[in-house]
Write an enzyme that holds these catalytic residues in place. Structure first.
Site, PDB file in Angstrom:
ATOM      1  N   GLU A   1       6.276  -5.705   8.569  1.00 30.22           N
ATOM      2  CA  GLU A   1       5.607  -5.178   7.364  1.00 30.22           C
ATOM      3  C   GLU A   1       6.047  -3.742   7.103  1.00 30.22           C
ATOM      4  O   GLU A   1       5.227  -2.819   7.103  1.00 30.22           O
ATOM      5  CB  GLU A   1       4.080  -5.217   7.575  1.00 30.22           C
ATOM      6  CG  GLU A   1       3.516  -6.606   7.795  1.00 30.22           C
ATOM      7  CD  GLU A   1       2.106  -6.571   8.389  1.00 30.22           C
ATOM      8  OE1 GLU A   1       1.588  -5.463   8.671  1.00 30.22           O
ATOM      9  OE2 GLU A   1       1.534  -7.642   8.580  1.00 30.22           O
TER      10      GLU A   1
ATOM     11  N   LYS B   1       0.827  -1.223   0.000  1.00 28.39           N
ATOM     12  CA  LYS B   1       0.000   0.000   0.000  1.00 28.39           C
ATOM     13  C   LYS B   1       0.854   1.263   0.000  1.00 28.39           C
ATOM     14  O   LYS B   1       0.437   2.305  -0.484  1.00 28.39           O
ATOM     15  CB  LYS B   1      -0.914   0.017   1.231  1.00 28.39           C
ATOM     16  CG  LYS B   1      -0.167   0.007   2.557  1.00 28.39           C
ATOM     17  CD  LYS B   1      -1.100   0.004   3.751  1.00 28.39           C
ATOM     18  CE  LYS B   1      -1.569  -1.365   4.151  1.00 28.39           C
ATOM     19  NZ  LYS B   1      -0.576  -2.318   4.667  1.00 28.39           N
TER      20      LYS B   1
ATOM     21  N   HIS C   1       0.879  -3.219  15.005  1.00 31.00           N
ATOM     22  CA  HIS C   1       1.487  -2.090  14.287  1.00 31.00           C
ATOM     23  C   HIS C   1       1.546  -0.937  15.273  1.00 31.00           C
ATOM     24  O   HIS C   1       0.521  -0.540  15.824  1.00 31.00           O
ATOM     25  CB  HIS C   1       0.646  -1.716  13.062  1.00 31.00           C
ATOM     26  CG  HIS C   1       1.361  -0.826  12.086  1.00 31.00           C
ATOM     27  ND1 HIS C   1       1.925   0.372  12.462  1.00 31.00           N
ATOM     28  CD2 HIS C   1       1.618  -0.956  10.757  1.00 31.00           C
ATOM     29  CE1 HIS C   1       2.497   0.938  11.396  1.00 31.00           C
ATOM     30  NE2 HIS C   1       2.324   0.145  10.357  1.00 31.00           N
TER      31      HIS C   1
HETATM   32  N1  PLP Z   1       1.114  -3.016   7.967  1.00 33.25           N
HETATM   33  C1  PLP Z   1      -0.124  -2.529   8.111  1.00 33.25           C
HETATM   34  C2  PLP Z   1      -1.189  -3.447   8.556  1.00 33.25           C
HETATM   35  C3  PLP Z   1      -0.402  -1.169   7.855  1.00 33.25           C
HETATM   36  O1  PLP Z   1      -1.638  -0.701   8.007  1.00 33.25           O
HETATM   37  C4  PLP Z   1       0.657  -0.332   7.418  1.00 33.25           C
HETATM   38  C5  PLP Z   1       0.428   1.080   7.134  1.00 33.25           C
HETATM   39  O2  PLP Z   1      -0.575   1.673   7.372  1.00 33.25           O
HETATM   40  C6  PLP Z   1       1.929  -0.900   7.246  1.00 33.25           C
HETATM   41  C7  PLP Z   1       2.130  -2.233   7.543  1.00 33.25           C
HETATM   42  C8  PLP Z   1       3.106  -0.094   6.785  1.00 33.25           C
HETATM   43  O3  PLP Z   1       3.424   0.873   7.716  1.00 33.25           O
HETATM   44  P1  PLP Z   1       4.722   1.799   7.552  1.00 33.25           P
HETATM   45  O4  PLP Z   1       4.693   2.386   6.197  1.00 33.25           O
HETATM   46  O5  PLP Z   1       4.574   2.793   8.638  1.00 33.25           O
HETATM   47  O6  PLP Z   1       5.907   0.928   7.758  1.00 33.25           O
END
Ligand code: PLP
Length: 402
Positions: free
Chosen positions: A273, A69, A195
């Site tokens: 993640e 994402k 998270h």
């Molecule tokens: N994992 C989950 C479930 C998330 O919702 C997000 C971001 O919203 C991420 C991983 C990635 O987070 P970041 O870009 O802060 O590492």
């Protein structure tokens, strides 16, 4: 998806220096004869590779599953796939994209705690067999459509900068009922995920969360569930100097709360993640000046990307923008007088303001602003408001030494 990827052979396995980056951007601007001076991204694959090296140097025991994402740029995903990371996907479209790169389904975690039934059915069909949940309703859908899937219970943990609020994560008092419900439905809960929030500037956030996760492992054992073996520590990492500190704090927490597992005796798999960590500094955005107004001392500019486009994070976060001006007719040097300037985006929204009170030398139409660290939640979150198409912004990627 960001626009078309354009391959240009250029430098290095390491991140480009600022000077090299600006030189490269100049070459794109002049080589492409960008008469309409549309915005474009530069993806520095050397930076991406070096970030992965940094990750494994500091956290060799943690498998990164890149959060798609954050930036689903095709060239970037292809590189990460070739580097053999895993992927965190949230939807059919994201899973399809990753599978189309030849990544096997066991390198995907379906890390969305509330999935439409059709997406769960799709995961079952293509063999994506690891997902997260935090509600009874989700358990019921999974029981119905993908009972073979292994599950991670997402728990709510103390957060730092960006609050996920009440949307995600089981509350402490919900954990036992959820684990019991999974047991009764004959579903396998194999671990815990959390998270700590985006840009976790406080390294204690991870330590605290790892402690709460450990408690959940113990609760599951007390309920007689098969031994949990996955700890998913989510995202929230930044790639700056804070990363070293966060990684050290985390290793201490692993040793404290999972000593046997971390020593490899108990087969614990630790995954993460990270999104921003890999994406942010891998991408640079160049946008050109399309308008100018002088009001006495005040200088105002319009550029061709803004808060409905790549800079949409300015509508949500307090994030700072890191930007370098690039003069086309007259070169810009450090000694030049600067002015407190406002930079607007191109749309008719009066709040489409990118910079306010930002010191810039006087610039002209067709000069450029180069925005650094522009990979995280930029192209993926912009839209096409007013016909300014974020989705069509091209990406030039740099992949090897010239
Ligand atoms: N994992 C989950 C479930 C998330 O919702 C997000 C971001 O919203 C991420 C991983 C990635 O987070 P970041 O870009 O802060 O590492």
């Amino acid at each position: 998806m960001a626009g078309e990827a354009k391959f240009r052979e250029a430098t290095t396995e390491k991140p480009l220096s600022r000077d090299d980056l600006i030189r490269f951007i100049r070459s794109v601007i002049s080589n492409e004869q960008q008469e309409e001076a549309d915005p474009f991204y530069v993806l520095d694959l050397g930076a991406t590779r070096s970030l992965l090296n940094t990750w494994f140097h500091h956290l060799p025991m943690v498998q990164p599953f890149y959060a798609v994402k954050c930036n689903p740029n095709p060239a970037f995903l292809k590189e990460l796939a070739a580097l053999r990371t895993g992927f965190d996907c949230s939807s059919i479209a994201e899973i399809e994209t990753i599978l189309s790169l030849g990544v096997s389904p066991d390198r995907i975690v379906f890390a969305n705690t509330c999935k439409p039934e059709s997406h769960i059915k799709y995961a079952a069909k293509v063999g994506v067999n690891l997902t997260t949940f935090d509600s009874n309703c989700e358990l019921e859908k999974i029981r119905k459509w993908h009972p073979e899937s292994a599950l991670l219970i997402r728990i709510k943990v103390p957060e730092t900068t960006f609050e996920f609020g009440s949307k995600f994560g089981a509350l402490p008092e919900e954990i036992v009922p959820l684990l019991r419900a999974a047991q009764e439905a004959k579903l396998q809960v194999v671990g815990v995920s959390f998270h700590v929030g985006n840009r976790a500037i406080n390294s204690h956030a991870f330590e605290d969360a790892i402690e709460v996760a450990k408690t959940t492992f113990e609760t599951a054992a007390q309920l007689g569930l098969p031994k949990m073996h996955i700890l998913n520590i989510g995202g929230g990492f930044t790639s700056g100097p804070k990363f070293t500190e966060t990684a050290s704090a985390m290793k201490v927490a692993f040793q404290k709360h999972f000593p046997n597992e971390v020593l490899g005796n108990d087969g614990l798999r630790i995954m993460a993640e990270p999104g921003r960590f890999f994406a942010s500094s891998s991408f640079t955005l160049a946008a050109s000046i399309i308008g100018k107004r002088i009001r006495g001392e005040a200088k105002e500019y319009w550029i061709n990307d803004g808060v409905w486009g790549s800079l949409s994070f300015l509508r949500h976060d307090q994030d700072e923008v890191n930007c370098t001006p690039l003069g086309i007719k007259k070169p810009i040097c450090l000694e030049m007088k600067t002015w407190s300037s406002t930079v607007y985006g191109p749309t008719c929204d009066s709040n489409d303001i990118v910079l306010k009170g930002f010191e810039l030398p006087e610039l002209d139409v067709n000069d450029w602003l180069v925005f650094h660290d522009m990979g995280a939640y930029t192209s993926s979150r912009g839209n096409d408001f007013n016909g300014f198409k974020t989705s069509a912004i091209p990406t030039y990627f740099i992949s090897k030494m010239e």
